[in-house]
Design a protein around this motif. Structure first.
Motif, PDB file in Angstrom:
ATOM      1  N   CYS A  47      19.281  81.986   2.962  1.00 29.37           N
ATOM      2  CA  CYS A  47      19.565  83.284   2.346  1.00 29.37           C
ATOM      3  C   CYS A  47      18.616  84.340   2.920  1.00 29.37           C
ATOM      4  CB  CYS A  47      19.358  83.137   0.842  1.00 29.37           C
ATOM      5  SG  CYS A  47      19.537  84.649  -0.109  1.00 29.37           S
ATOM      6  N   CYS A  51      21.213  79.853  -1.745  1.00 29.18           N
ATOM      7  CA  CYS A  51      21.405  80.813  -2.854  1.00 29.18           C
ATOM      8  C   CYS A  51      22.886  81.192  -2.955  1.00 29.18           C
ATOM      9  CB  CYS A  51      20.628  82.093  -2.582  1.00 29.18           C
ATOM     10  SG  CYS A  51      18.846  81.935  -2.634  1.00 29.18           S
ATOM     11  N   CYS A  56      16.586  85.961   1.345  1.00 29.26           N
ATOM     12  CA  CYS A  56      15.294  85.852   0.657  1.00 29.26           C
ATOM     13  C   CYS A  56      14.436  84.738   1.254  1.00 29.26           C
ATOM     14  CB  CYS A  56      15.503  85.601  -0.833  1.00 29.26           C
ATOM     15  SG  CYS A  56      16.043  83.931  -1.229  1.00 29.26           S
ATOM     16  N   GLY A 104      22.175  86.386  -7.690  1.00 26.19           N
ATOM     17  CA  GLY A 104      22.379  86.164  -6.254  1.00 26.19           C
ATOM     18  C   GLY A 104      21.426  85.126  -5.681  1.00 26.19           C
ATOM     19  N   HIS A 105      20.283  84.924  -6.345  1.00 33.17           N
ATOM     20  CA  HIS A 105      19.310  83.966  -5.811  1.00 33.17           C
ATOM     21  C   HIS A 105      19.240  82.693  -6.650  1.00 33.17           C
ATOM     22  CE1 HIS A 105      18.537  86.800  -2.730  1.00 33.17           C
ATOM     23  NE2 HIS A 105      18.451  87.737  -3.663  1.00 33.17           N
TER      24      HIS A 105
END
Ligand SMILES: [Zn+2]
Length: 338
Positions: free
Chosen positions: A174, A181, A176, A163-164
């Protein structure tokens, strides 16, 4: 038997499973995480005790507990390092606390890794040695199964975080904090953010998506319904999801020399809307792999994948501990063996 737990931000679920993965009991409850970590653990313990009682009613006994939690997990210390959905659990020794209260061995794992274990044991990836798993939900989770085993890297608390993977450094931000991402393109949140961006740019000023947003009823599911109804913006958001997933899978397939991918999670229900752009993007970019050799499957277990994976984790942990004990005993006995 073993207990498998799936602990999410709003709900937690439990299954009682035997060695073959047959489910004998299941239970679902509220996580109630806003009431504090002690209350959540109380609920978890009560739920596990129900499972233990259900096993006893069948003349059986529970030998271990496996639990999947979203976030960074220190497996060896049984600690939740960082969980975006359960922030009050950050730094909390969940495994040790459950072990203390239940008197049972408890094994923790990231929820996407638990999904991988479940699908490999009972689902769409049975018998496939090497594959990448992607869970499409509010966020995007991932796991790498290499040589029939979860890849855990240097045991830093994360691995296979597909996912990243950066898809577009100039892309949307994102959760994060990084830009572009996969999660920022291919998650439930990305669908909603895509609608917000269309509003901000002045593209979206009327129609079903606009109405849903005005009523505060915009969800990934409602964006899905609009796409099925032919809404152009909603369809584009799913096409972008497919494009980004295909790109991520092409990179992974080329790096790892593998050809199998497996998609699960609630948003994978929109399969028909993103699979064609996914395959197109994958085939164009994965130049090493002959077109047609890539295999992308859908989860066979749905919501049960992570639960079954947690049960599998409990069996693996239980067997490993027993193996270690056996090793220790055999090293000490017979005493004259040196
Ligand atoms: Zn990210």
């Amino acid at each position: 038997m073993v207990l498998g737990l799936d602990i999410g931000g709003t709900h937690m679920r439990l299954v009682l499973a035997d060695r073959r993965g047959k489910l004998h009991h299941r239970h679902k409850g509220r996580t109630g995480s806003r009431e504090g970590v002690d209350r959540t653990v109380q609920r978890l313990v009560a739920m596990c005790r129900r499972g233990v009682a259900a096993a006893a009613a069948e003349g059986s006994r529970v030998v271990a507990v496996g639990a999947g939690v979203a976030g960074k997990i220190d497996r060896r210390r049984g600690e939740v390092l960082f969980s975006p959905n359960l922030p009050e659990m950050n730094g909390y020794p969940l495994g040790a606390e459950l072990e203390r209260q239940l008197g049972l061995a408890v094994f923790l794992e990231n929820d996407a890794n638990a999904f991988g274990l479940g699908e490999h044991w009972q689902g769409s990836a049975r018998g496939i040695a090497n594959w990448v798993g992607i869970t499409l939900g509010t966020g995007v989770g991932g796991c790498l199964m290499l040589n029939h085993d979860l890849w855990r890297g240097d045991d830093l608390g994360f691995a296979g975080e597909v996912g990243h993977m950066i898809i577009d450094p100039a892309g949307p931000v994102c959760a994060c904090g990084a830009h572009g991402c996969l999660e920022a393109h291919a998650s439930g949140s990305a669908l909603l953010q895509g609608v917000e961006r269309a509003v901000a740019s002045g593209r979206l000023t009327s129609g079903p998506l606009w109405d849903l947003r005005q009523r505060g009823a915009l969800t990934p599911r409602s964006v899905h319904a609009c796409a099925l109804g032919g809404n152009a913006l909603a369809r584009e958001l799913f096409e972008r999801m497919g494009w980004a997933l295909g790109l991520a899978l092409a990179n992974l397939f080329s790096i790892l020399g593998i050809r199998h991918g497996l998609l699960g999670g609630g948003v994978s229900g929109a399969w028909d809307l993103f699979i064609a752009p996914l395959m197109a993007s994958l085939v164009i970019r994965c130049r090493m792999l002959p077109a047609g050799d890539a295999s992308i499957r859908r989860s066979a277990l749905g919501d049960d994948a992570a639960l079954l994976g947690s049960a599998r984790l409990a069996w693996q942990g239980h067997d490993a501990r027993r193996g270690h004990e056996g090793e220790r005993v055999s090293r000490l006995w017979p005493p004259w063996a040196g």
